[in-house]
Design an enzyme around this catalytic site. Structure first.
Site, short mmCIF file in Angstrom:
data_model
loop_
_atom_site.label_atom_id
_atom_site.label_comp_id
_atom_site.label_asym_id
_atom_site.label_seq_id
_atom_site.Cartn_x
_atom_site.Cartn_y
_atom_site.Cartn_z
CG ASP A 11 29.52 30.61 -9.87
OD1 ASP A 11 29.02 30.13 -8.85
OD2 ASP A 11 30.34 31.55 -9.86
CG ASP A 53 29.27 35.36 -9.60
OD1 ASP A 53 29.92 35.40 -8.54
OD2 ASP A 53 29.57 36.02 -10.62
CG HIS A 55 28.15 39.81 -8.48
ND1 HIS A 55 29.14 39.58 -7.55
CD2 HIS A 55 28.52 39.12 -9.59
CE1 HIS A 55 30.05 38.79 -8.07
NE2 HIS A 55 29.70 38.48 -9.31
CE LYS A 97 31.02 31.62 -6.63
NZ LYS A 97 31.28 32.78 -7.51
CB CYS A 141 33.97 30.40 -9.82
SG CYS A 141 33.04 29.76 -8.48
#
Ligand code: VGL
Ligand code: ZN
Length: 199
Positions: A11, A53, A55, A97, A141
């Site tokens: 990340d 990351d 989202h 993710k 993470c």
């Protein structure tokens, strides 16, 4: 590092760097160090993964959805891009993710490749048994990925000079490092990894 080793860069995205939405103190300082590690792994023909990351805008992960965090790393936004100084070597394997709006999805073992394979299947296909882990953030993470890897029987080396923590509560990153070590993670740094060579 030995055959069966891989590097995972967690990340290293704009939103986790100073000046952005969920700035990790000194988060950008991992970039030049991680560039050295990825060059080393690439030269030795070992896999390099970079997680992101990733989202949806509406997620239980964000304050508006009942979670802990300001909005960050929303799919397709500038904040979700990898830090512009991060060099992604040829053959880099990108995993995403945090797409499930009902989960925080901190661990890379909840991440997927572009072709839909999950991270662990990809590791298995490449014969990876030992993960070298760096990136952001130590207390989320990185910690969750390291603990999941150890539970699944991987050897893990935490790259201590290439991680930084959020420290929502001061000391969180130190506590996370202790937990990872107690669970069986080795700790190393660039000079030592360079000297190890390939065994
Ligand atoms: C992370 C906080 C929120 C991480 C992701 O990647 O460590 N931390 N979302
Ligand atoms: Zn997140």
């Amino acid at each position: 590092m030995e055959r069966g080793s891989a590097l995972i860069i967690e990340d290293v995205q704009n939103d986790f760097c100073p000046g952005w939405n969920l700035a990790v103190p000194d988060g950008d300082q991992v970039v030049p160090v991680l560039n050295r590690y990825s060059e080393l792994f690439r030269m030795r023909g070992l896999p390099v993964y970079a997680s992101r990351d990733w989202h949806p805008l509406n997620s239980c992960h964000f304050k508006a959805g009942g979670g802990a965090w300001p909005v960050h790393c929303v799919q397709g936004t500038d904040g979700a891009r990898f830090h512009p100084g991060l060099r992604l070597p040829d053959g880099i394997l990108i995993i995403s993710k945090g797409m499930d709006p009902e989960k925080d999805g901190y661990s890379s073992f909840e991440a997927f490749m572009e072709n839909g394979d999950d991270f662990q299947s990809s590791l298995r296909q490449r014969g990876v048994r030992h993960l070298y882990v760096g990136g952001l953030a130590t207390d989320y993470c990185v910690k969750n990925t390291v603990l999941d890897a150890l539970r699944r029987g991987f050897a893990v080396t935490l790259l201590i000079d290439a991680v930084r923590g959020v420290d929502l509560t001061p000391g969180d990153a130190e506590t996370a490092i202790r937990e990872m070590v107690e669970a069986g993670a080795q700790v190393s740094c660039l000079n030592r990894v360079v000297e190890e060579g390939v065994r």
